[in-house]
Design a protein around this motif. Structure first.
Motif, PDB file in Angstrom:
ATOM      1  N   ILE A 102     -72.524 -36.189  51.090  1.00 39.20           N
ATOM      2  CA  ILE A 102     -71.585 -36.032  50.137  1.00 39.20           C
ATOM      3  C   ILE A 102     -72.257 -36.246  48.839  1.00 39.20           C
ATOM      4  O   ILE A 102     -71.726 -35.659  47.763  1.00 39.20           O
ATOM      5  CB  ILE A 102     -70.352 -36.695  50.538  1.00 39.20           C
ATOM      6  CG1 ILE A 102     -69.604 -36.081  51.699  1.00 39.20           C
ATOM      7  CG2 ILE A 102     -69.265 -36.591  49.330  1.00 39.20           C
ATOM      8  CD1 ILE A 102     -68.675 -37.042  52.096  1.00 39.20           C
ATOM      9  N   HIS A 160     -76.640 -25.626  56.236  1.00 40.03           N
ATOM     10  CA  HIS A 160     -75.788 -26.904  56.721  1.00 40.03           C
ATOM     11  C   HIS A 160     -75.660 -26.380  58.319  1.00 40.03           C
ATOM     12  O   HIS A 160     -75.527 -27.075  59.215  1.00 40.03           O
ATOM     13  CB  HIS A 160     -74.916 -27.043  56.234  1.00 40.03           C
ATOM     14  CG  HIS A 160     -74.959 -27.634  54.894  1.00 40.03           C
ATOM     15  ND1 HIS A 160     -75.840 -28.756  54.707  1.00 40.03           N
ATOM     16  CD2 HIS A 160     -74.515 -27.362  53.706  1.00 40.03           C
ATOM     17  CE1 HIS A 160     -76.067 -29.140  53.373  1.00 40.03           C
ATOM     18  NE2 HIS A 160     -75.141 -28.352  52.796  1.00 40.03           N
ATOM     19  N   ILE A 215     -66.699 -32.204  51.135  1.00 41.63           N
ATOM     20  CA  ILE A 215     -67.210 -31.127  50.496  1.00 41.63           C
ATOM     21  C   ILE A 215     -66.125 -30.468  49.702  1.00 41.63           C
ATOM     22  O   ILE A 215     -66.313 -29.788  48.404  1.00 41.63           O
ATOM     23  CB  ILE A 215     -67.721 -30.299  51.556  1.00 41.63           C
ATOM     24  CG1 ILE A 215     -69.067 -30.725  51.985  1.00 41.63           C
ATOM     25  CG2 ILE A 215     -68.055 -28.756  51.187  1.00 41.63           C
ATOM     26  CD1 ILE A 215     -69.430 -29.650  53.407  1.00 41.63           C
ATOM     27  N   SER A 234     -65.837 -32.135  46.069  1.00 45.25           N
ATOM     28  CA  SER A 234     -66.910 -31.941  45.525  1.00 45.25           C
ATOM     29  C   SER A 234     -66.805 -30.666  44.657  1.00 45.25           C
ATOM     30  O   SER A 234     -67.623 -30.569  43.674  1.00 45.25           O
ATOM     31  CB  SER A 234     -68.260 -32.190  46.183  1.00 45.25           C
ATOM     32  OG  SER A 234     -68.371 -31.089  47.089  1.00 45.25           O
ATOM     33  N   THR A 235     -66.279 -29.882  45.204  1.00 45.54           N
ATOM     34  CA  THR A 235     -66.215 -28.331  44.645  1.00 45.54           C
ATOM     35  C   THR A 235     -65.315 -28.451  43.413  1.00 45.54           C
ATOM     36  O   THR A 235     -65.452 -27.476  42.525  1.00 45.54           O
ATOM     37  CB  THR A 235     -65.422 -27.240  45.742  1.00 45.54           C
ATOM     38  OG1 THR A 235     -63.958 -27.795  45.912  1.00 45.54           O
ATOM     39  CG2 THR A 235     -66.019 -26.994  46.950  1.00 45.54           C
ATOM     40  N   LYS A 260     -75.127 -30.392  44.415  1.00 44.08           N
ATOM     41  CA  LYS A 260     -75.412 -29.152  44.786  1.00 44.08           C
ATOM     42  C   LYS A 260     -74.219 -28.303  43.729  1.00 44.08           C
ATOM     43  O   LYS A 260     -74.224 -27.609  43.250  1.00 44.08           O
ATOM     44  CB  LYS A 260     -74.793 -28.774  46.198  1.00 44.08           C
ATOM     45  CG  LYS A 260     -74.879 -27.525  46.757  1.00 44.08           C
ATOM     46  CD  LYS A 260     -74.073 -27.087  47.939  1.00 44.08           C
ATOM     47  CE  LYS A 260     -74.136 -25.721  48.307  1.00 44.08           C
ATOM     48  NZ  LYS A 260     -73.128 -24.944  47.209  1.00 44.08           N
ATOM     49  N   GLN A 261     -72.985 -28.857  43.774  1.00 46.03           N
ATOM     50  CA  GLN A 261     -71.963 -28.395  43.113  1.00 46.03           C
ATOM     51  C   GLN A 261     -72.261 -28.193  41.636  1.00 46.03           C
ATOM     52  O   GLN A 261     -71.999 -27.326  40.859  1.00 46.03           O
ATOM     53  CB  GLN A 261     -70.513 -28.857  43.310  1.00 46.03           C
ATOM     54  CG  GLN A 261     -70.228 -28.971  44.892  1.00 46.03           C
ATOM     55  CD  GLN A 261     -69.740 -27.533  45.424  1.00 46.03           C
ATOM     56  OE1 GLN A 261     -69.473 -26.648  44.361  1.00 46.03           O
ATOM     57  NE2 GLN A 261     -69.826 -27.435  46.540  1.00 46.03           N
ATOM     58  N   GLN A 315     -73.708 -33.213  47.894  1.00 49.90           N
ATOM     59  CA  GLN A 315     -72.636 -32.074  47.716  1.00 49.90           C
ATOM     60  C   GLN A 315     -72.469 -32.296  46.110  1.00 49.90           C
ATOM     61  O   GLN A 315     -72.329 -31.046  45.500  1.00 49.90           O
ATOM     62  CB  GLN A 315     -71.354 -32.232  48.322  1.00 49.90           C
ATOM     63  CG  GLN A 315     -71.592 -31.642  49.863  1.00 49.90           C
ATOM     64  CD  GLN A 315     -71.625 -30.167  49.616  1.00 49.90           C
ATOM     65  OE1 GLN A 315     -72.776 -29.563  50.306  1.00 49.90           O
ATOM     66  NE2 GLN A 315     -71.196 -29.377  48.935  1.00 49.90           N
ATOM     67  N   CYS A 351     -67.680 -38.745  44.428  1.00 47.05           N
ATOM     68  CA  CYS A 351     -68.609 -38.380  45.633  1.00 47.05           C
ATOM     69  C   CYS A 351     -68.952 -39.543  46.546  1.00 47.05           C
ATOM     70  O   CYS A 351     -69.041 -39.651  47.666  1.00 47.05           O
ATOM     71  CB  CYS A 351     -69.376 -37.342  45.645  1.00 47.05           C
ATOM     72  SG  CYS A 351     -68.653 -35.721  45.038  1.00 47.05           S
TER      73      CYS A 351
END
Length: 456
Positions: free
Chosen positions: A143, A27, A64, A67-68, A149-150, A146, A97
């Motif tokens: 997003i 990124h 981000i 999203s965590t 990804k998370q 994300q 998200c």
């Protein structure tokens, strides 16, 4: 405990964190490529990208950060072998998200007039506005990515987001070369070309990650046949409960770095361009700490699911130790190469910009010395946040980040960053103060909670 008690965890920590590091670094490399290529056009163009990205960073931090919340919940469900709960977390997280990405894009469009209010150089603002439009739209696929990804990180499938991000970087480099400079018959679009390249690469990144997860047997049943609009209140409330404070934690930290960009803009385009160079280099080393932070979230979340609190504390401390070692190495690199690294961003042979370019290089070299000092505190604070997120402790850490960055760090930056005091270096002294305060307080918080869990 002996030293080997911690170091024996290094191999697994690194195996889990490395794909995340490389993915997060990807990124940042998108921004690095944009900065290096745009820097060949001139210092005003580089400052424009800095100004445009300062707005993007704020919105991105919220997306981000929110999203965590997906990662620890998926990790906990995975450790408990509860597929139904894990898929529910992912589906509701993906929906939230997506909505958040669209909202942030619209808010950025409304925020463009702030560029004039913030007393930024006129030529920089004119260049930044069209760049911001396209990069703002790229937040929507970013997003959504994300969320995938998370979720993938929560299952410890950290290599797939890395693959997607690496592909995105290749596409971004090619698109930038073609569109910024107008090569192979493509139009010469300048910094707008960089924005187009970013948008294309993020769309490809999203769909490639979905394809990878849909192929893998372990993740396939999570990511296909998602009934996105069949929602329940309880998981939405749970994700918001964790995600909103996490978003604010990242917002408070990114916000002070954004404030540094705006404060630098009041010192002139050269100071702003130099700040962008130092910030971009610092953010690349920060991605290593971010990878370790995700590893801390996943491993602490797993140990929490297993209710093994003694090993939870030991494993988290092993990741703190790793972060400290990496930070010291990066600090040494910045000290040794502080005059060389800024030259990567500018064309020193461009006679028409030679004076400005040298001024930018000199300022950036000084800022890298400040960055070297705060490598340790920056690394430890984000790893501590990851460990606390694994414990699903978010409210007090949010308060800690606010106090550290905005009641301690920003006043120092604002006061000492004036042109008649320390200028750009004064701004970065505030960053150092805020990051150091956050690191100390967050580690104290984790130590308190982990000991309480062991004794309960």
């Amino acid at each position: 405990m002996t030293l080997s008690t911690y170091t024996k965890e290094f191999k697994y920590n690194l195996r889990l964190a490395t794909p995340v590091m490389l993915g997060m670094l990807g990124h940042t490399l998108v921004s690095f490529v944009d900065n290096v290529m745009v820097g060949q056009l001139g210092t005003a163009e580089l400052a424009a990208v800095s100004l445009g990205n300062s707005f993007i960073f704020i919105a991105m931090s919220l997306g981000i950060g929110f999203s965590t919340a997906i990662t620890p919940l998926v990790a906990e469900a995975d450790a408990a072998d509860n597929f139904t709960r894990g898929k529910s977390v992912f589906k509701h997280g993906l929906f939230l998200c997506t909505v958040l990405g669209i909202i942030l894009f619209l808010l950025l469009l409304l925020a463009k007039p702030l560029m004039y209010i913030l007393d930024q150089p006129e030529e920089v603002v004119v260049l930044a506005r069209p760049y911001l439009d396209l990069v703002a739209f790229s937040l929507v696929p970013l997003i959504i990515f994300q969320a995938f990804k998370q979720f993938s990180d929560g299952l410890s499938l950290t290599k797939y987001p890395m693959y997607a991000t690496l592909l995105a970087n290749i596409i971004n480099v090619i698109a930038n070369y073609l569109l910024i400079f107008g090569k192979l018959g493509f139009p010469e679009m300048g910094i707008v070309g960089a924005a187009v390249g970013t948008l294309i690469s993020r769309v490809v990144m999203l769909f490639f990650l979905w394809w990878l997860l849909a192929k893998r047997k372990r993740s396939q049943r999570y990511v296909i046949q998602i009934k996105l609009f069949e929602l329940s209140k309880k998981p939405i409330k749970k994700i918001i409960h964790l995600g909103l404070p996490s978003a604010m934690q990242m917002f408070f930290e990114v916000g002070i770095f954004t404030a540094a960009i705006w404060l630098s803009g009041t010192l002139g385009k050269n100071a702003q361009a130099a700040n962008q160079i130092a910030l971009n280099l610092s953010s690349m080393t920060f991605m290593v700490a971010m990878g370790l932070s995700v590893a801390a979230t996943v491993r602490v979340g797993n140990q929490k699911g297993l209710k093994d609190f003694v090993n939870l504390k030991r494993i988290a401390e092993s990741i703190f130790f790793m972060g400290f070692i990496f930070a010291v190495l990066f600090a040494l690199c910045f000290v040794v190469f502080n005059t060389f690294l800024p030259t990567l961003y500018l064309d020193e042979n461009d006679i028409s910009n030679a004076i400005d370019a040298q001024d930018v290089i000199n300022i950036a070299a000084t800022l890298l010395l400040a960055s070297a000092v705060f490598q340790i505190s920056d690394s430890l604070q984000v790893i501590a946040l990851g460990a606390l997120r694994g414990l699903q402790d978010v409210k007090i850490p949010t308060l800690i980040t606010f106090v550290s960055y905005w009641l301690i760090g920003f006043p120092v930056s604002f006061y000492f960053g004036k042109e008649d005091l320390y200028g750009s270096m004064g701004i970065w002294l505030g960053l150092l103060a805020g990051l150091s305060a956050a690191a100390i307080l967050l580690i104290i918080r984790f130590n308190y909670l982990s000991k309480r869990l062991i004794l309960q």
